[in-house]
Design a protein around this motif. Structure first.
Motif, PDB file in Angstrom:
ATOM      1  N   ALA A 110       0.842  -1.197   0.000  1.00 38.62           N
ATOM      2  CA  ALA A 110       0.000   0.000   0.000  1.00 38.62           C
ATOM      3  C   ALA A 110       0.877   1.247   0.000  1.00 38.62           C
ATOM      4  N   ILE A 137      -2.012   5.331   2.559  1.00 37.09           N
ATOM      5  CA  ILE A 137      -3.013   4.302   2.851  1.00 37.09           C
ATOM      6  C   ILE A 137      -2.499   3.360   3.937  1.00 37.09           C
ATOM      7  N   TRP A 153      -4.394   6.285  -4.357  1.00 33.19           N
ATOM      8  CA  TRP A 153      -5.013   5.185  -5.106  1.00 33.19           C
ATOM      9  C   TRP A 153      -4.888   5.431  -6.613  1.00 33.19           C
ATOM     10  N   SER A 181      -1.378   4.955  -7.878  1.00 35.03           N
ATOM     11  CA  SER A 181      -0.892   3.571  -7.854  1.00 35.03           C
ATOM     12  C   SER A 181      -1.413   2.758  -9.029  1.00 35.03           C
ATOM     13  N   ASN A 237      -6.046  -0.771  -3.806  1.00 38.75           N
ATOM     14  CA  ASN A 237      -5.851   0.349  -2.876  1.00 38.75           C
ATOM     15  C   ASN A 237      -7.174   1.041  -2.552  1.00 38.75           C
ATOM     16  N   ARG A 262      -8.553  -1.033   0.177  1.00 34.09           N
ATOM     17  CA  ARG A 262      -7.858  -0.714   1.434  1.00 34.09           C
ATOM     18  C   ARG A 262      -8.439   0.551   2.074  1.00 34.09           C
TER      19      ARG A 262
END
Length: 700
Positions: free
Chosen positions: A224, A228, A326, A329, A334, A337
């Motif tokens: 992560a 996060i 997020w 990424s 994510n 998460r």
């Protein structure tokens, strides 16, 4: 089962894709099944003639001949009053006959074909394409005449349906009968007709084998992003309580052309890289997904509760740091998460479905975490969109290997309600362990046993928590503390509108209890006079010995365990019980028990209301006919709720007063229990009530 009908060139992957696109519930229409084909043809004809001029809240003019030969169950009069175009359009769109184009309805290719041919086979093929287990039921009957019970047994064995009654099968056979695809024969059996054979030849079937999903390999899960990771760490190290995770209502655009809800959220969050005003944001969502502007208003609270956006100015919103992480990424894991860190029963659903479980079992586990079925379905949809859960069979969920791998890193919450406890029962003051498990209960109990919590001085954090709890419940509460005055002063108006005041003595002890030596009767009586108080309450982790209890009884004080106060506050907040009722807890003679009874009564009222709406919805699916309060009560004898006729009437009265569009009275009887009711537009009514609630809360 006859398998020759299924085309050999219809691959298993395509069968699975068809199954995912199909709806699990078949639609029903009012007026009796003998009128359905005429009604649908009439509606399709009117769409062709006046699609652009149709007003959704208007009712179409349906000729009397449409309902002339209609029939209904148990000899009841068929409902002939037309529904609104809005209600009919939902059916027509679900059946693949029309689509919304801008602000008008237009026929699809199938709709045009049905209008030209009037063929039941054309309509049936479209229904079979849109709804699960319609053609599969017909295919089973094609091999030999079958009863309703035999079809139900087959579907349960082959497709693992979890229907609790024969309603699901009857709904399918009703449509096949209405289409002329099957006909009744001896022994309460149904046999296929030439129309049914023609329909089967045009249908694709989903085989049971297609629903057996092989375990997919574990995808590599990237660590992560730091933002996060830190958010999840707050749950792991106790910086944030698991109970702080939200149970707010979820709504995300998911039109047929953009069905992946997570990707739709990505589009929305990406638009918020730069700040947007509330109107700009909601306008963007409406325009992007071709929705009415008013229909997206309810999405904003979810975006905030899920941690995806933050308010950076008055009415100005921007993607949160974790949401931006997020997007950067590129991994939707994510998003899960972030969702887990902010909303309940995300990782916990992965755990519940590990190894496979029925949806009913997963939803039952969700209820223990404070989520209803509707919210659980949204969570499941997010997890399926990200490949962390799959539906291996009808009505089942299973966590994928990737989901199991993610599960290892997520800090999970314990359920609030234990399996052997009954959330409908409110315990007495002598048996409160199961009752004291929600967020305020835990927080107050912990602070009552930690005098120096948060480094604020002895008992200060506990006093503040008590004041906050009463404020959340709607009381006017203030921390006074200090020498010569009470710790917390609480004011409210009772059920008669009279002003009431109570002083509160807060006792935080690391030992976990207090005795008579910890309480000064002189000080308490002095504080009571000083503040012209009606009541005196002492709140502590627990009370030991008879001396304190006897002294409280003699002086009309109320002794309240901290965990019990928190539990009452949690329930009062969840149920919307105000000080006019919960203020009874300050009464020394059974006040706590009286407050818990008020909570139990409210829970009972809501349980009956839920059951009544459920019965109306079930009746709408099975027959489309109205139902009386007496019948609802009679059918409920086999349920856990077991509502009386008077309770059913009260629930219907509540719905008519607060959400008049949710139910409709179709037939008035001098004896109210024999009046007829049917389901209206419950979702729209619920959204309307939520909008009112948000409007009330907004300025507070």
């Amino acid at each position: 089962m006859s398998s020759t009908i299924t085309e050999a060139n219809f691959p298993v992957e395509d069968q699975r894709a068809l199954w995912r696109r199909q709806s699990a519930s078949l639609p029903s229409l009012h007026g009796g099944k003998r009128a359905w084909l005429k009604l649908i043809f009439e509606l399709v004809s009117q769409v062709q003639e006046a699609g652009a001029d149709i007003m959704m809240n208007a009712r179409p003019n349906i000729p009397d001949t449409v309902f002339k030969d209609s029939e209904s169950r148990s000899g009841a009069s068929a409902v002939r009053e037309p529904l609104t175009w809005g209600e009919y359009s939902r059916f027509l769109k679900a059946a693949g006959l029309v689509r919304a184009e801008d602000t008008k309805l237009v026929l699809t290719g199938v709709g045009h074909k049905y209008l030209i041919t009037g063929s039941p086979s054309v309509l049936g093929t479209s229904l079979a394409k849109c709804f699960r287990l319609l053609s599969e039921s017909l295919n089973f009957i094609a091999s030999s005449p079958e009863t309703v019970e035999e079809v139900d047994k087959f579907l349960k064995a082959a497709y693992h349906t979890d229907w609790k009654s024969l309603g699901g099968v009857r709904a399918r056979l009703d449509w096949l009968d209405a289409l002329g695809a099957i006909e009744a024969t001896a022994g309460r059996r149904w046999m296929i007709t030439s129309i049914g054979q023609e329909m089967l030849m045009a249908c694709h079937l989903v085989t049971p084998e297609a629903l057996e999903i092989e375990a997919s390999p574990v995808e590599t899960i990237e660590p992560a992003p730091i933002q996060i990771k830190n958010l999840l760490a707050e749950l792991s190290d106790g910086t944030r309580l698991q109970s702080s995770r939200s149970t707010y209502n979820i709504w995300v655009p998911s039109p047929a052309t953009h069905s992946n809800k997570v990707e739709n959220l990505r589009v929305i969050v990406n638009a918020l890289i730069d700040p947007l005003s509330r109107s700009e944001l909601l306008g963007f969502i409406a325009n992007t997904f071709s929705l009415r502007r008013s229909s997206v208003d309810s999405m904003l609270p979810f975006l905030r509760a899920s941690g995806l956006i933050v308010e950076v100015g008055l009415g100005i919103y921007q993607a949160s740091p974790t949401a931006r992480a997020w997007l950067q990424s590129g991994s939707n894991i994510n998003f899960i998460r972030i969702l887990h860190a902010n909303m309940r029963f995300v990782g916990e659903m992965l755990l519940a479905a590990e190894g496979g479980a029925t949806r009913a079992d997963v939803y039952a586990e969700a209820k223990r975490h404070g989520l209803n079925v509707d919210k659980s379905r949204w969570i499941a949809a997010f997890l399926m969109d990200t490949g962390l859960i799959v539906p291996p069979k009808y009505g089942s969920l299973r966590t994928t290997p990737t989901g199991v791998a993610l599960l290892e890193e997520l800090p999970l919450a314990e359920p609030e309600v234990q399996p052997d406890s009954d959330p409908e029962n409110i315990p007495t003051s002598d048996n409160k362990s199961a009752f004291c498990s929600s967020s305020l209960a835990e927080s107050l109990d912990e602070l009552s046993r930690t005098p120096m919590a948060k480094e604020r001085g002895a008992g200060k954090a506990f006093e503040r928590a008590i004041s906050d709890a009463f404020t959340l419940m709607g009381f006017d509460a203030r921390v006074l503390s200090g020498s010569g005055t009470t710790d917390v002063l609480v004011k409210w108006r009772d059920h008669k509108g009279a002003k009431r005041t109570s002083i509160v003595e807060a006792k935080s002890r690391s030992s976990g209890s207090i005795s008579h030596t910890d309480v000064s009767d002189v000080a308490l009586e002095s504080h009571k006079v000083q503040h012209h108080a009606d009541y005196v309450a002492v709140i502590a982790p627990a009370f030991v010995g008879d001396t304190t209890k006897n002294m409280a009884r003699a002086r009309s004080w109320t002794l309240i365990d901290a965990s019990m106060l928190g539990a009452i506050a949690d329930k009062a907040l969840a149920l919307g019980i105000g000080p006019e009722l919960s203020g009874a807890l300050f009464e020394s003679n059974g006040g706590v028990d009286a407050t818990m009874k008020a909570i139990a009564d409210k829970q009972r009222e809501l349980a009956v209301l839920t059951y009544v709406v459920g019965q109306l919805a079930e009746e709408a699916k099975e027959s489309g006919d109205p139902i009386t309060p007496r019948d609802i009560s009679r059918d409920g004898r086999r349920s856990e709720v077991k509502p009386s006729v008077s309770e059913v009437l009260s629930a219907l009265s509540t719905l008519q007063d607060l959400a008049p569009g949710a139910v409709r009275k179709t037939n008035e009887n001098n004896d109210p229990k024999f009046s007829s009711f049917e389901l209206g537009s419950p979702r729209s009514s619920a959204l309307g009530l939520r909008a009112i609630a948000e409007a009330i809360e907004a300025p507070l």
